[in-house]
Design an enzyme around this catalytic site. Structure first.
Site, PDB file in Angstrom:
ATOM      1  CG  ASP A   9       8.644 -12.769  11.125  1.00 22.78           C
ATOM      2  OD1 ASP A   9       8.061 -12.589  10.028  1.00 22.78           O
ATOM      3  OD2 ASP A   9       9.784 -12.349  11.351  1.00 22.78           O
ATOM      4  CB  CYS A  67      10.445 -14.389   8.233  1.00 22.81           C
ATOM      5  SG  CYS A  67      12.023 -14.836   7.491  1.00 22.81           S
ATOM      6  CB  THR A  93      14.708 -12.124   4.369  1.00 20.92           C
ATOM      7  OG1 THR A  93      14.904 -12.850   5.596  1.00 20.92           O
ATOM      8  CG2 THR A  93      14.962 -10.643   4.598  1.00 20.92           C
ATOM      9  CG  HIS A 128      18.729 -32.222  -7.628  1.00 24.36           C
ATOM     10  ND1 HIS A 128      19.792 -31.682  -8.315  1.00 24.36           N
ATOM     11  CD2 HIS A 128      17.999 -32.925  -8.539  1.00 24.36           C
ATOM     12  CE1 HIS A 128      19.710 -32.053  -9.602  1.00 24.36           C
ATOM     13  NE2 HIS A 128      18.626 -32.792  -9.760  1.00 24.36           N
ATOM     14  CG  HIS A 134      19.753 -36.218  -6.517  1.00 23.62           C
ATOM     15  ND1 HIS A 134      20.700 -35.226  -6.613  1.00 23.62           N
ATOM     16  CD2 HIS A 134      19.327 -36.481  -7.779  1.00 23.62           C
ATOM     17  CE1 HIS A 134      20.837 -34.884  -7.880  1.00 23.62           C
ATOM     18  NE2 HIS A 134      20.022 -35.633  -8.610  1.00 23.62           N
TER      19      HIS A 134
HETATM   20  C1  RB5 Z   1      11.907  -9.197  11.217  1.00 21.32           C
HETATM   21  O1  RB5 Z   1      12.205  -7.852  11.281  1.00 21.32           O
HETATM   22  C2  RB5 Z   1      12.850  -9.892  10.266  1.00 21.32           C
HETATM   23  O2  RB5 Z   1      14.142  -9.880  10.793  1.00 21.32           O
HETATM   24  C3  RB5 Z   1      12.379 -11.303  10.014  1.00 21.32           C
HETATM   25  O3  RB5 Z   1      11.114 -11.263   9.451  1.00 21.32           O
HETATM   26  C4  RB5 Z   1      13.217 -12.146   9.087  1.00 21.32           C
HETATM   27  O4  RB5 Z   1      13.330 -11.596   7.811  1.00 21.32           O
HETATM   28  C5  RB5 Z   1      14.505 -12.607   9.619  1.00 21.32           C
HETATM   29  O5  RB5 Z   1      15.318 -13.246   8.941  1.00 21.32           O
END
Ligand code: RB5
Length: 150
Positions: free
Chosen positions: A8, A65, A67, A98, A133
């Site tokens: 994203d 993304c 996170t 695994h 596994h």
């Molecule tokens: C976008 O703001 C953010 O929520 C997205 O990149 C991601 O980290 C969601 O889990």
């Protein structure tokens, strides 16, 4: 080997850096977007890239993304996908050995580009250990298929 890529806006830069890295390694990829830093919804791009792996069009997926969490949640809803958020080299190794993970997820705000490329190299070059596994991964598939494994 062919890789599917998805990100994203929160990890557009990381995805572009991953493309450069794969280019340098001569690894083929399909970029499912996004294609700018304009705000988008991560499930769509995670789905497109994960679905290409699930359908056998790509061998592995790399999803990014802010996170790494959102894209992993979306990817793991696609049948046949085992997506893992990785934040260090050990996790990138172990989720292949695994869990037979077929998608690696990472967060642009969580890992440096240098670490991201190291994790990708490890992920793409590590095999599944199999053995005990195999049974555990099969149980994941059973859950996916609605089987009561309790
Ligand atoms: C976008 O703001 C953010 O929520 C997205 O990149 C991601 O980290 C969601 O889990």
């Amino acid at each position: 080997m062919k890789i599917s890529l998805g990100a994203d806006h929160g990890a557009y830069e990381l995805k572009e850096a991953v493309k450069k890295h794969l280019d340098e390694k001569g690894i083929e990829y399909v970029d499912f977007g996004c294609f700018s830093k304009e705000s988008v919804d991560y499930p769509k791009f995670a789905f497109l890239a994960a679905n290409a792996v699930a359908k056998g069009e790509c061998d592995y997926g790399i999803l990014c993304c802010t996170t790494g969490l959102g894209v992993s949640m979306a990817a793991n809803k696609v049948k046949g996908i085992r997506a893992a958020v990785c934040t260090n080299e050990k996790l990138a190794e172990m989720t292949r050995r695994h869990n037979n993970a077929n998608v690696i997820c990472m967060g642009q705000s969580v890992v440096s580009q240098e670490l991201a490329m190291k994790m990708i190299d490890i992920f793409l070059s590590t095999g599944f250990d199999g053995g005990r596994h195999e049974r555990r991964v099969s149980l994941l598939t059973d859950i996916e298929n609605g089987k009561d494994i309790g």
